[in-house]
Write a protein that holds these residues in place. Sequence first.
Motif, PDB file in Angstrom:
ATOM      1  N   GLU A 249     -10.614   8.701   6.404  1.00 11.62           N
ATOM      2  CA  GLU A 249     -11.091   8.703   8.169  1.00 11.62           C
ATOM      3  C   GLU A 249     -11.951   8.961   9.311  1.00 11.62           C
ATOM      4  N   ALA A 250     -12.163  10.230   7.906  1.00 18.07           N
ATOM      5  CA  ALA A 250     -13.607  11.574   8.520  1.00 18.07           C
ATOM      6  C   ALA A 250     -14.164  11.746   7.128  1.00 18.07           C
ATOM      7  N   ALA A 251     -15.955  11.987   7.761  1.00 14.49           N
ATOM      8  CA  ALA A 251     -17.189  11.863   7.184  1.00 14.49           C
ATOM      9  C   ALA A 251     -16.572  12.760   6.167  1.00 14.49           C
ATOM     10  N   ASP A 252     -15.588  13.888   5.956  1.00 16.46           N
ATOM     11  CA  ASP A 252     -15.954  14.745   5.565  1.00 16.46           C
ATOM     12  C   ASP A 252     -14.478  14.535   4.474  1.00 16.46           C
ATOM     13  N   LEU A 253     -14.425  13.927   3.686  1.00 16.25           N
ATOM     14  CA  LEU A 253     -13.226  13.871   2.921  1.00 16.25           C
ATOM     15  C   LEU A 253     -12.398  14.921   2.324  1.00 16.25           C
ATOM     16  N   ALA A 254     -12.701  15.830   2.288  1.00 21.21           N
ATOM     17  CA  ALA A 254     -11.854  17.018   1.849  1.00 21.21           C
ATOM     18  C   ALA A 254     -10.832  17.647   3.074  1.00 21.21           C
ATOM     19  N   GLY A 255      -9.595  18.158   2.765  1.00 18.33           N
ATOM     20  CA  GLY A 255      -8.769  17.979   2.967  1.00 18.33           C
ATOM     21  C   GLY A 255      -7.929  17.110   3.167  1.00 18.33           C
ATOM     22  N   SER A 256      -8.354  15.680   3.166  1.00 14.37           N
ATOM     23  CA  SER A 256      -7.593  14.409   3.406  1.00 14.37           C
ATOM     24  C   SER A 256      -6.228  14.409   3.033  1.00 14.37           C
ATOM     25  N   VAL A 257      -5.299  13.628   3.112  1.00  9.26           N
ATOM     26  CA  VAL A 257      -4.070  13.168   2.711  1.00  9.26           C
ATOM     27  C   VAL A 257      -3.945  11.515   2.898  1.00  9.26           C
ATOM     28  N   GLN A 258      -3.883  10.568   2.324  1.00  3.48           N
ATOM     29  CA  GLN A 258      -3.507   9.467   1.840  1.00  3.48           C
ATOM     30  C   GLN A 258      -1.752   9.704   2.733  1.00  3.48           C
ATOM     31  N   LYS A 259      -1.889   8.229   3.532  1.00  2.00           N
ATOM     32  CA  LYS A 259       0.117   8.582   4.162  1.00  2.00           C
ATOM     33  C   LYS A 259       0.691   7.909   3.484  1.00  2.00           C
ATOM     34  N   GLU A 260       0.041   6.940   2.432  1.00  2.48           N
ATOM     35  CA  GLU A 260       1.427   5.916   2.139  1.00  2.48           C
ATOM     36  C   GLU A 260       1.654   6.933   0.042  1.00  2.48           C
ATOM     37  N   THR A 261       0.525   7.293  -0.283  1.00  4.44           N
ATOM     38  CA  THR A 261       0.745   8.215  -1.512  1.00  4.44           C
ATOM     39  C   THR A 261       0.383   9.412  -1.297  1.00  4.44           C
ATOM     40  N   GLY A 262       0.151  10.107  -1.333  1.00 11.41           N
ATOM     41  CA  GLY A 262      -0.082  11.561  -0.897  1.00 11.41           C
ATOM     42  C   GLY A 262      -0.506  12.312  -1.323  1.00 11.41           C
ATOM     43  N   TRP A 263      -1.891  11.254  -1.933  1.00 11.14           N
ATOM     44  CA  TRP A 263      -3.377  11.068  -2.922  1.00 11.14           C
ATOM     45  C   TRP A 263      -3.702  12.515  -1.867  1.00 11.14           C
ATOM     46  N   LYS A 264      -4.057  12.995  -2.045  1.00 13.93           N
ATOM     47  CA  LYS A 264      -5.438  14.641  -1.616  1.00 13.93           C
ATOM     48  C   LYS A 264      -6.632  14.746  -2.013  1.00 13.93           C
ATOM     49  N   ILE A 265      -7.139  14.564  -0.763  1.00 13.21           N
ATOM     50  CA  ILE A 265      -8.291  14.938  -1.664  1.00 13.21           C
ATOM     51  C   ILE A 265      -8.793  17.115  -1.405  1.00 13.21           C
ATOM     52  N   GLU A 266      -9.519  17.779  -2.673  1.00 10.83           N
ATOM     53  CA  GLU A 266      -9.418  19.081  -1.854  1.00 10.83           C
ATOM     54  C   GLU A 266     -10.937  19.818  -2.355  1.00 10.83           C
ATOM     55  N   ARG A 267     -11.969  20.718  -2.037  1.00 10.81           N
ATOM     56  CA  ARG A 267     -12.823  21.324  -2.502  1.00 10.81           C
ATOM     57  C   ARG A 267     -12.689  22.198  -2.880  1.00 10.81           C
ATOM     58  N   ARG A 268     -13.064  22.303  -3.835  1.00 11.03           N
ATOM     59  CA  ARG A 268     -12.793  23.410  -4.986  1.00 11.03           C
ATOM     60  C   ARG A 268     -14.339  24.453  -3.949  1.00 11.03           C
ATOM     61  N   ALA A 269     -14.133  26.001  -3.937  1.00  9.89           N
ATOM     62  CA  ALA A 269     -15.711  26.820  -4.007  1.00  9.89           C
ATOM     63  C   ALA A 269     -16.506  26.180  -4.948  1.00  9.89           C
ATOM     64  N   ASP A 270     -16.784  25.544  -5.723  1.00 12.51           N
ATOM     65  CA  ASP A 270     -17.885  25.512  -6.739  1.00 12.51           C
ATOM     66  C   ASP A 270     -18.424  23.447  -5.743  1.00 12.51           C
ATOM     67  N   GLY A 271     -17.155  23.139  -5.082  1.00 14.39           N
ATOM     68  CA  GLY A 271     -18.246  21.675  -4.266  1.00 14.39           C
ATOM     69  C   GLY A 271     -17.063  20.514  -4.797  1.00 14.39           C
ATOM     70  N   LEU A 272     -17.191  21.229  -5.700  1.00 13.88           N
ATOM     71  CA  LEU A 272     -16.621  20.082  -6.756  1.00 13.88           C
ATOM     72  C   LEU A 272     -15.155  18.988  -6.629  1.00 13.88           C
ATOM     73  N   LEU A 273     -14.542  17.676  -5.959  1.00 20.92           N
ATOM     74  CA  LEU A 273     -13.861  17.159  -5.215  1.00 20.92           C
ATOM     75  C   LEU A 273     -12.529  17.505  -5.896  1.00 20.92           C
ATOM     76  N   VAL A 274     -11.225  17.240  -5.762  1.00 14.93           N
ATOM     77  CA  VAL A 274     -10.583  17.150  -6.609  1.00 14.93           C
ATOM     78  C   VAL A 274      -9.773  16.110  -5.632  1.00 14.93           C
ATOM     79  N   VAL A 275      -8.455  15.499  -6.382  1.00  8.16           N
ATOM     80  CA  VAL A 275      -7.558  13.681  -6.478  1.00  8.16           C
ATOM     81  C   VAL A 275      -6.246  14.626  -6.741  1.00  8.16           C
TER      82      VAL A 275
END
Lengths: 277, 196
Positions: A249-275
């Motif tokens: 839903e947002a240009a920056d995917l980091a910080g988003s949470v999928q409503k149905e599954t709870g899948w979370k996208i986070e950005r680490r300090a080095d920029g790597l994304l983690v699901v």
Amino acid sequence: MNAHKAREFFSAHLEGSLDAGLTAAFERALAGDSGLSAEYAEFRATVARLSTIKDEAVPEPPFDLHERISARIDKAVWEAKQAQPTGFWSKWRLPLAGFAATAAVVATVVALQRPAQGPATAGVVEAPIAAPGLEVRLAEGRLWVTHGAKAGTTVEVVRLQDGVKIDAFDVSERALDAPLQNASSGSVLVVIEAAGSSKVLALPGTRRAPKASGEGTVTEFALAIADTSGTPVEVRAKDQALKAPWTFEAADLAGSVQKETGWKIERRADGLLVVSD
Amino acid sequence: MSASADHVLIEQSQRGDRTAFDSLVRQYEHRAYQYAFRLTRDPDEAADVVAEAFVRVYNALGNFRGQSAFGTWLYRIVTNCYLDHRKKDKSRFQTSLDGAQQPDGTEVERQFEDTADGPEALAERSAREEAVQDALERLPEFQKAMLVMYHVEMLSYEEIAEALDLPIGTVKSRLNRARIALRDLLTQNVELFQLD
């Protein structure tokens, strides 16, 4: 109504399911064709004969029928297990079964720059403090693999879509960084395993393929994130088999949470994304 | 077994509970065997077909979403296993039709209606029934399967349509053609095909 058409209505007339108009036409056809009428009479007798078959006694099943069934299932399960690759990544292949068609076009393009032997060499970063286990980090625009494994330990990189081992090498006593690159156009999933530690990563390809929404497992979700953002994604979700729709839903995917599954996208300090889930 | 009890066992099986799956097999193996026997007319072949069918059920259960009753789905799988079995083993197409056989080789005694008919009438009826079985065996397997499903297993048109994933109209027209084909075969043996 001709004879050919009338034959198509034999069953329906016998069952009384023809409407009045068709019934009348059918019966006129019979009345005007003695051969057809005889055929219909034989047809009715045939159906009557069929009804007697159900009264025929059927022998009891073999006494060991259930055991035969169980043995066949056991054998099928065993054969399926034998056919699967062993190792950590084998459990990841099941959720990717539907992804194989698109993944098939990806050639072996993920390369791991091997640690050079000897002192400072082009492409080799000075060894950081050796971290225990396996770690990945983003630096200088590239994905680096750090491993604190002992000498003699093998690091393996396997493409998850098809279980093909892309690279494998033995570490030296020094823990060295090794950049991981994907030269193909689309994202690929790899698992890196060494000395009991493993990481699953979605590596973006050379072309962006932004997606606003999709459906699939968490690994397919990670690939979509990599395609959209151009950033490598580490997958830390436990449930790999769950399939669900997602939206970005947002240009920056980091910080988003999928409503149905709870899948979370986070950005680490080095920029790597983690699901994670 | 009730649909809700089926549903519980199916869900448990889908989660990998092998005991639940075994229970499901026990609930349906007898019925599956009877249907397979009607098609194959051979106890060993019927057992093979049923065993293969349940392997397919086990492998495909994850895809079963309950759009049809489990039993109906099972009919489809058993039918397909039978058709595949026959394709692989064409030499068994012309099976012995001297009657159903027990595993020890003895024949199953046919059950006769308790009527006042004399021995000649009974013998004639037995011969007619055998003629129908004989003709059924000569039909293409798919036509035979549909006739067995409707006239022996007593499935409705709707259930057959669901089991075979066909429109009802197609089921009706194919059954009609199967009955006509059977009639054609039976009339080749005119002496035994007397109209009542």
